[in-house]
Design a protein around this motif. Sequence first.
Motif, PDB file in Angstrom:
ATOM      1  N   ARG A  84      29.751  44.989  51.938  1.00 44.92           N
ATOM      2  CA  ARG A  84      30.547  44.260  50.957  1.00 44.92           C
ATOM      3  C   ARG A  84      31.603  43.396  51.628  1.00 44.92           C
ATOM      4  O   ARG A  84      32.194  43.788  52.630  1.00 44.92           O
ATOM      5  CB  ARG A  84      31.239  45.283  50.056  1.00 44.92           C
ATOM      6  N   PHE A  86      35.201  41.315  50.401  1.00 42.07           N
ATOM      7  CA  PHE A  86      36.137  41.323  49.277  1.00 42.07           C
ATOM      8  C   PHE A  86      36.606  39.912  48.933  1.00 42.07           C
ATOM      9  O   PHE A  86      36.781  39.071  49.806  1.00 42.07           O
ATOM     10  CB  PHE A  86      37.363  42.171  49.624  1.00 42.07           C
ATOM     11  N   SER A  90      40.345  42.309  52.582  1.00 39.80           N
ATOM     12  CA  SER A  90      40.790  43.683  52.705  1.00 39.80           C
ATOM     13  C   SER A  90      40.519  44.115  54.136  1.00 39.80           C
ATOM     14  O   SER A  90      39.430  44.575  54.468  1.00 39.80           O
ATOM     15  CB  SER A  90      40.013  44.541  51.702  1.00 39.80           C
ATOM     16  N   LEU A  91      41.523  43.930  54.972  1.00 42.15           N
ATOM     17  CA  LEU A  91      41.343  44.164  56.399  1.00 42.15           C
ATOM     18  C   LEU A  91      42.488  45.023  56.933  1.00 42.15           C
ATOM     19  O   LEU A  91      43.498  45.203  56.261  1.00 42.15           O
ATOM     20  CB  LEU A  91      41.344  42.812  57.135  1.00 42.15           C
ATOM     21  N   GLN A  99      39.398  44.432  66.946  1.00 45.24           N
ATOM     22  CA  GLN A  99      39.529  45.821  66.485  1.00 45.24           C
ATOM     23  C   GLN A  99      38.912  45.994  65.100  1.00 45.24           C
ATOM     24  O   GLN A  99      38.263  47.002  64.827  1.00 45.24           O
ATOM     25  CB  GLN A  99      40.999  46.241  66.453  1.00 45.24           C
ATOM     26  N   VAL A 102      35.194  46.071  65.590  1.00 44.59           N
ATOM     27  CA  VAL A 102      34.783  47.341  66.190  1.00 44.59           C
ATOM     28  C   VAL A 102      34.856  48.459  65.143  1.00 44.59           C
ATOM     29  O   VAL A 102      34.013  49.358  65.104  1.00 44.59           O
ATOM     30  CB  VAL A 102      35.664  47.683  67.424  1.00 44.59           C
ATOM     31  N   LEU A 103      35.856  48.372  64.288  1.00 44.64           N
ATOM     32  CA  LEU A 103      35.995  49.344  63.200  1.00 44.64           C
ATOM     33  C   LEU A 103      34.721  49.390  62.356  1.00 44.64           C
ATOM     34  O   LEU A 103      34.220  50.462  62.004  1.00 44.64           O
ATOM     35  CB  LEU A 103      37.191  48.971  62.329  1.00 44.64           C
ATOM     36  N   GLY A 104      34.210  48.215  62.034  1.00 44.06           N
ATOM     37  CA  GLY A 104      32.974  48.146  61.261  1.00 44.06           C
ATOM     38  C   GLY A 104      31.818  48.780  62.016  1.00 44.06           C
ATOM     39  O   GLY A 104      31.088  49.621  61.480  1.00 44.06           O
ATOM     40  N   LEU A 106      31.893  50.933  64.361  1.00 44.31           N
ATOM     41  CA  LEU A 106      32.129  52.378  64.480  1.00 44.31           C
ATOM     42  C   LEU A 106      31.812  53.098  63.169  1.00 44.31           C
ATOM     43  O   LEU A 106      31.148  54.136  63.159  1.00 44.31           O
ATOM     44  CB  LEU A 106      33.584  52.640  64.876  1.00 44.31           C
ATOM     45  N   GLY A 107      32.286  52.504  62.064  1.00 41.83           N
ATOM     46  CA  GLY A 107      32.028  53.115  60.763  1.00 41.83           C
ATOM     47  C   GLY A 107      30.535  53.250  60.524  1.00 41.83           C
ATOM     48  O   GLY A 107      30.068  54.263  60.005  1.00 41.83           O
ATOM     49  N   HIS A 108      29.799  52.230  60.944  1.00 41.31           N
ATOM     50  CA  HIS A 108      28.357  52.259  60.739  1.00 41.31           C
ATOM     51  C   HIS A 108      27.682  53.278  61.657  1.00 41.31           C
ATOM     52  O   HIS A 108      26.794  54.009  61.244  1.00 41.31           O
ATOM     53  CB  HIS A 108      27.779  50.870  60.990  1.00 41.31           C
ATOM     54  N   GLU A 158      35.799  39.168  57.230  1.00 45.93           N
ATOM     55  CA  GLU A 158      35.166  40.049  56.237  1.00 45.93           C
ATOM     56  C   GLU A 158      33.649  40.031  56.423  1.00 45.93           C
ATOM     57  O   GLU A 158      33.001  41.076  56.422  1.00 45.93           O
ATOM     58  CB  GLU A 158      35.478  39.546  54.820  1.00 45.93           C
ATOM     59  N   ILE A 161      32.579  41.797  59.656  1.00 44.55           N
ATOM     60  CA  ILE A 161      32.570  43.266  59.551  1.00 44.55           C
ATOM     61  C   ILE A 161      31.335  43.722  58.783  1.00 44.55           C
ATOM     62  O   ILE A 161      30.670  44.688  59.165  1.00 44.55           O
ATOM     63  CB  ILE A 161      33.851  43.787  58.865  1.00 44.55           C
ATOM     64  N   LEU A 165      27.842  46.307  59.981  1.00 46.95           N
ATOM     65  CA  LEU A 165      27.315  47.470  59.256  1.00 46.95           C
ATOM     66  C   LEU A 165      25.792  47.455  59.183  1.00 46.95           C
ATOM     67  O   LEU A 165      25.181  48.404  58.711  1.00 46.95           O
ATOM     68  CB  LEU A 165      27.891  47.513  57.837  1.00 46.95           C
TER      69      LEU A 165
ATOM     70  N   ASN B 207      44.731  50.315  55.463  1.00 50.45           N
ATOM     71  CA  ASN B 207      43.904  49.854  54.362  1.00 50.45           C
ATOM     72  C   ASN B 207      42.751  50.830  54.097  1.00 50.45           C
ATOM     73  O   ASN B 207      41.715  50.775  54.751  1.00 50.45           O
ATOM     74  CB  ASN B 207      43.359  48.465  54.705  1.00 50.45           C
ATOM     75  N   VAL B 214      33.502  50.488  55.289  1.00 54.07           N
ATOM     76  CA  VAL B 214      32.677  50.674  56.484  1.00 54.07           C
ATOM     77  C   VAL B 214      32.052  52.068  56.509  1.00 54.07           C
ATOM     78  O   VAL B 214      31.524  52.511  57.528  1.00 54.07           O
ATOM     79  CB  VAL B 214      33.442  50.390  57.809  1.00 54.07           C
TER      80      VAL B 214
END
Lengths: 251, 327
Positions: A84, A86, A90-91, A99, A102-104, A106-108, A158, A161, A165, B207, B214
């Motif tokens: 998604r 936004f 929304s970051l 970062q 990388v967050l994305g 990592l989340g994946h 956005e 990221i 994913l 956030n 994610v």
Amino acid sequence: MTDPILEVREITKSFGGLKASNTISLDLRSGEIHALIGPNGAGKSTLIKQITGSLKPDSGSVHFNGQDVSHLSTAARAQLGMGRTFQISSLAMDYTVLQNAVLGALGHRGNIFRFFNNVMKDTGLLATAENALEQVGLQDFRAIRTADLSHGQRRQLEVAIALTLEPKAFLMDEPMAGLGADGSRHMIGFLNSLRQKAPILLVEHDMDAVFALADRISVLVYGEIIATGDAAEIRSNPQVREAYLGEEDAA
Amino acid sequence: MNKETTLNIVLMTILVAVPVLAWMSDEPFLVTLATRAVIFAIAGVGLNFALGFGGLVSFGHAAFFGLGGYAMGILAFHAQTYTPMMEWPFVIEGTKAMPIIWLVAIIVSALVALAIGMLSLRTSGAYFIMITLAFAQMFYYFAISWPAYGGEDGLSIYVRNEFPGLNTMDPIQYFSICYVLLLLVLFIVHRAAHSSFGLMLRAAKQNEERVQAVGQVPNRLYLIAFTISGAITGLAGALFADLNRFVSPTMFSWHTSGEIMVFVILGGLGRVFGPVAGAALYILLEHSLGGLSAYWHIYLGAILLGVVIFARGGLYGLIAGREVAHD
Ligand SMILES: Nc1ncnc2c1ncn2[C@@H]1O[C@H](COP(=O)(O)OP(=O)(O)OP(=O)(O)O)[C@@H](O)[C@H]1O
Ligand SMILES: [Mg+2]
């Protein structure tokens, strides 16, 4: 025809007396860009929120990749492959662009419960993140603090990221807003090629972009889908002209 | 070397130089004062892990500080009175061995933090503040009304607990133990802050919606952060009780929670070494202002107000600027 990746079945949502979603049904098939258009306040973002799980519909269901996901959390739906972006960025604003990417990644990838690694030295995550930044044209901004980006650049981040994913479907809420002419052109070209990776449900106000990109277009007015079809059908639909496109001509 | 690293080194050097000089010039009181600062720093580093990295405004960290204190008090009490803590179904003896006491303090605090976290994290904002405060108050009243371990009067330990190879009653040796533990805790927290978990946790603070998008669940991150946070503050509690050779319900009081929070805010929220600076400054103020006036807390309040209004990043924000992203 293959089963749709995403299927929204008769979703209804009211805010007090306002019907923001009125028995909306819609689907997203692999390989396509399905544009969702409609005037301000029509309920486009409200629908996206219900699909991704941040807002609970009053009734109706969401099916994703052959599974009823209506009762799953936002995080679980993201894990299943909803990517998604936004409408209002929304970051993690204190993080750098890199970062955030990388967050994305990592989340994946998961396995976030590691406490002693140096995550910004993880070559796998970095490769995914940098590749995504390059695709949206943010590679030169990797070290910039996200709060210092322009609105258009935040929109690009956005999208980057969402790319990290590796989603099964993209749900993009006005990814081109604030991009400027050059940026929009770049983004249109990019989204055009992206549909091969995963289909896109695209909320967009820019009609040129919509008509250039969309395989199908659904028109949402006052919470109701009044028409779905290809560009020619939508252009010639009298109801749509009256409710929506006509408005634009007048403007 | 960036400003933050320089400041870290200067800070840690001063923190070890002052007591060593004091010890050489035969001023044991100053050594004890520095030990207090070091122990408070550990407590603050613990709270910072939840508050600074996760944005969890816990007003109940006295619960863990006190649990650590009572872990030491109860174990040492049974050891010095030669009474087992438990005889059935198996015998558990008390102990005077610091490493075991620390381990017990850490485990007990972690388990309680896990339980409190599971209940408190259903709420957020002001409710979270109130519910964590309420849990700490529960421990406070429980400690007051439990006569077996001194009730209101607390528990005294005749001699400080033991550490293999050291004379813990010697102020500079006990200081060294605490200082090394502080270094160890800072190392662990520094690593964790830059780990996968740390990246995700600090993103959740900024956030939550982004973290969910994610595919991760903020509350899971918070719960683990809160548990680690409680464990570290619990260790500090055990050290503090050992320093005073005394533990009392005061360690559980909301006043203690507030003090720990002051260390974190004064030093700089979310900066790994921030609470060290905060605790050192606090002790310095307490020592200098406390001598001038019994109402030194009023001056402390004014300084704190100044920090919150004019230097939102605390001492670290003021001196080292905004945190530089690691690449
Ligand atoms: N949480 C909410 N509570 C009450 N009303 C809401 C809420 N969210 C949206 N609305 C209302 O629902 C309607 C649809 O809003 P929505 O944001 O979905 O519109 P949109 O089609 O995305 O508009 P835009 O093109 O301006 O982004 C609007 O009238 C809006 O004011
Ligand atoms: Mg919208």
